[in-house]
Design an enzyme around this catalytic site. Structure first.
Site, PDB file in Angstrom:
ATOM      1  N   HIS A 174       0.849  -1.322  -0.012  1.00 59.58           N
ATOM      2  CA  HIS A 174       0.127  -0.021  -0.078  1.00 59.58           C
ATOM      3  C   HIS A 174       0.882   1.326   0.002  1.00 59.58           C
ATOM      4  O   HIS A 174       2.037   1.233   0.503  1.00 59.58           O
ATOM      5  CB  HIS A 174      -0.792   0.036   1.311  1.00 59.58           C
ATOM      6  CG  HIS A 174      -1.838   0.926   1.513  1.00 59.58           C
ATOM      7  ND1 HIS A 174      -1.748   2.287   1.872  1.00 59.58           N
ATOM      8  CD2 HIS A 174      -3.015   0.761   1.070  1.00 59.58           C
ATOM      9  CE1 HIS A 174      -2.695   2.933   1.929  1.00 59.58           C
ATOM     10  NE2 HIS A 174      -3.612   2.357   1.562  1.00 59.58           N
ATOM     11  N   ASP A 187       3.029  -4.729   8.049  1.00 61.46           N
ATOM     12  CA  ASP A 187       1.828  -3.780   7.819  1.00 61.46           C
ATOM     13  C   ASP A 187       0.630  -4.927   7.841  1.00 61.46           C
ATOM     14  O   ASP A 187       0.226  -5.665   7.076  1.00 61.46           O
ATOM     15  CB  ASP A 187       1.938  -3.321   6.447  1.00 61.46           C
ATOM     16  CG  ASP A 187       0.529  -2.536   6.183  1.00 61.46           C
ATOM     17  OD1 ASP A 187      -0.549  -2.501   6.897  1.00 61.46           O
ATOM     18  OD2 ASP A 187       0.716  -1.997   5.090  1.00 61.46           O
ATOM     19  N   GLN A 206      -4.505  -5.095   6.888  1.00 58.39           N
ATOM     20  CA  GLN A 206      -5.438  -6.038   6.281  1.00 58.39           C
ATOM     21  C   GLN A 206      -5.681  -7.445   7.069  1.00 58.39           C
ATOM     22  O   GLN A 206      -6.296  -8.615   6.513  1.00 58.39           O
ATOM     23  CB  GLN A 206      -5.218  -6.268   4.805  1.00 58.39           C
ATOM     24  CG  GLN A 206      -5.606  -5.183   4.055  1.00 58.39           C
ATOM     25  CD  GLN A 206      -7.081  -4.416   3.909  1.00 58.39           C
ATOM     26  OE1 GLN A 206      -8.001  -5.146   4.088  1.00 58.39           O
ATOM     27  NE2 GLN A 206      -7.005  -3.071   3.816  1.00 58.39           N
ATOM     28  N   LYS A 217     -10.263  -0.842  10.864  1.00 51.41           N
ATOM     29  CA  LYS A 217     -10.584  -1.921  10.003  1.00 51.41           C
ATOM     30  C   LYS A 217     -10.841  -3.221  10.769  1.00 51.41           C
ATOM     31  O   LYS A 217     -11.158  -4.360  10.219  1.00 51.41           O
ATOM     32  CB  LYS A 217      -9.201  -2.204   9.195  1.00 51.41           C
ATOM     33  CG  LYS A 217      -8.853  -1.056   8.166  1.00 51.41           C
ATOM     34  CD  LYS A 217      -7.935  -1.542   6.887  1.00 51.41           C
ATOM     35  CE  LYS A 217      -7.200  -0.150   6.493  1.00 51.41           C
ATOM     36  NZ  LYS A 217      -8.042   0.248   5.529  1.00 51.41           N
ATOM     37  N   CYS A 222      -4.822   2.549  -3.491  1.00 50.97           N
ATOM     38  CA  CYS A 222      -3.493   2.943  -3.053  1.00 50.97           C
ATOM     39  C   CYS A 222      -2.264   1.909  -3.191  1.00 50.97           C
ATOM     40  O   CYS A 222      -1.495   1.733  -2.464  1.00 50.97           O
ATOM     41  CB  CYS A 222      -3.431   3.374  -1.498  1.00 50.97           C
ATOM     42  SG  CYS A 222      -4.880   4.625  -1.367  1.00 50.97           S
TER      43      CYS A 222
END
Ligand code: 7TS
Length: 406
Positions: A123, A200, A203, A226, A364
């Site tokens: 991202h 990261d 997600q 999220k 993104c």
């Protein structure tokens, strides 16, 4: 166990509204999830019953609010299996968490010609901060390419690892491809050479059981919004050994021990990295979101979401002339695709007329779009409250879009 989907859906009032006269089908969970009543109530209670700036007061409200904020930190620490609560730093979200590492770790440990490994599927928030550092310090960025199925080219990753490598930074799950990256293997290989790893987890945190101690990663970043919590709150987990050696990210109140014009000493962890009044209301909401997730059970959520994902994949394959992006066996929670010959924006706009929310565009991840040789995709991303009936609505919607375009 029978997954209590009806109860869960009742906990999310927004799911019962209509959009363009049709029942809402919300498949944009990769962008942000909806919030259960329990999260809103926890924040409402904080605002109505004990709102007060934290850590500074001697008075009751401040103490109650501080306690609630720190309790939320403890919940996060337990949820991700951190060895110490003070390894959990509140930020505004994944983006700020990554920027914190880029600035503080980057300033401290990275110099000209040091190499950072990242991947083609990152991202923008795990690309641009490193490019800014590249400008400031002259570090080099080595980009691991993806294979056609949307998995990482691990041979190139192996080849990049060398004595100049000072950090590996990588998405746990791709927000475009759904690929679950082999983070255990990556951490192990990097650590064999003493190289720290930042993951990261934007997600992943809402779908997988993440245990940072088992994973042994050095940093793990994610966003509250999220994972059914509010916007404006996120987490950077960092190993104590790094955080202690890193300079603060922001200067200001709360992060100091003593200030004088001769020099300032910094507070202990985690406060050293939490300058200014934090979004304690949202942090309390994040704590409530974790309680909610745990009340359903991440294992149950995962099992249910896997079933939903498999169902969606099998139904999608009934539609003709579709191209899928990301076909790895190790993928989850989202489907990126294009109806051949139809612009993703048109697909998304027509679906919206049917009450179906999907995301369209580059997500993104423009370097990944370049690699895939497309402008963008349509992305349906799932959460624990989605249903097979909603998948059916999406399929019917796509059939209609196809008919409209002839
Ligand atoms: N990393 C990944 C892998 C993401 O998917 C996102 C947000 C971020 C970082 C940034 O998170 P933030 O909370 O700091 O903004 N991804 C998306 C998306 O896929 N659609 O909207 C936001």
């Amino acid at each position: 166990m029978i997954f209590p989907i009806n109860n869960i859906r009742n906990d999310f009032p927004i799911l019962h509204r209509k959009v363009n006269g049709k029942p809402l089908v919300y498949f944009d969970n990769g962008a942000t999830t909806q919030k259960p009543v329990a999260v809103i109530k926890a924040m409402e209670e904080a605002v109505f019953e004990y709102n007060s700036n934290i850590h500074r007061g001697v008075h009751t409200l401040s103490n109650v609010c501080t306690e609630a904020f720190e309790k939320a930190r403890e919940k996060v620490a337990r949820f991700i299996g951190a060895a110490h609560t003070h390894e959990v730093i509140f930020t505004r979200g994944t983006t700020e968490s990554i920027n914190l590492v880029t600035s503080s770790f980057g300033e401290m440990f990275l110099n000209a010609n040091d190499e950072i490994i990242l991947t083609e599927m990152e991202h923008h928030s795990n690309i641009v901060p490193w490019q800014l550092l590249q400008k400031r310090k002259g570090v080099r960025l080595n980009i691991v390419p993806i294979r056609d199925d949307g998995t990482l080219d691990m041979e190139t990753f192996d080849a990049f690892l060398c004595e100049n490598t000072k950090l590996v930074t990588i998405a746990h799950i791709s927000n475009v491809l759904g690929t679950v990256n082999p983070v255990n293997e990556i951490v192990e290989k990097a650590h064999q050479r003493g190289i720290p790893v930042l993951i990261d987890g934007a997600q992943a945190i809402q779908h997988l059981s993440v245990n940072v101690t088992d994973l042994d990663c050095d940093f793990y970043a994610f966003s509250g919004h999220k994972m059914y919590a509010p916007t404006g709150i996120g987490i950077l987990y960092g190993k104590e050994k790094w955080l202690n050696r890193m300079e603060p990210y922001h200067g200001g109140g709360e992060m100091i021990k003593h200030v004088s014009f001769k020099g300032t000493t910094f507070n202990e962890l985690p406060y050293k990295f939490e300058a200014g009044t934090p979004n304690y209301t949202a942090a309390i909401g994040l704590g409530a979101a974790i309680d909610y997730i745990e009340s359903v059970g991440l294992v149950n959520i995962r099992e249910y979401e896997n079933m939903l994902f498999d169902y969606a994949i099998s139904r999608m394959s009934e539609i003709e002339n579709v191209t899928f992006y990301g076909t790895s066996a190790h993928r989850t929670s989202l489907i990126s695709f294009l109806l051949n010959g139809i612009h993703p924006f048109d697909t998304g706009t027509l679906l919206d007329k049917m009450g179906i929310a999907v995301r369209t565009g580059h997500h993104c991840a423009q370097p990944l779009m370049k690699r895939l040789n497309i402008q963008g995709t349509v992305r349906a991303s799932f959460a624990m409250y989605n249903t097979c009936e909603e998948v059916d609505a999406l399929i019917n919607g796509l059939v209609k879009v196809r008919q409209l375009f002839g």
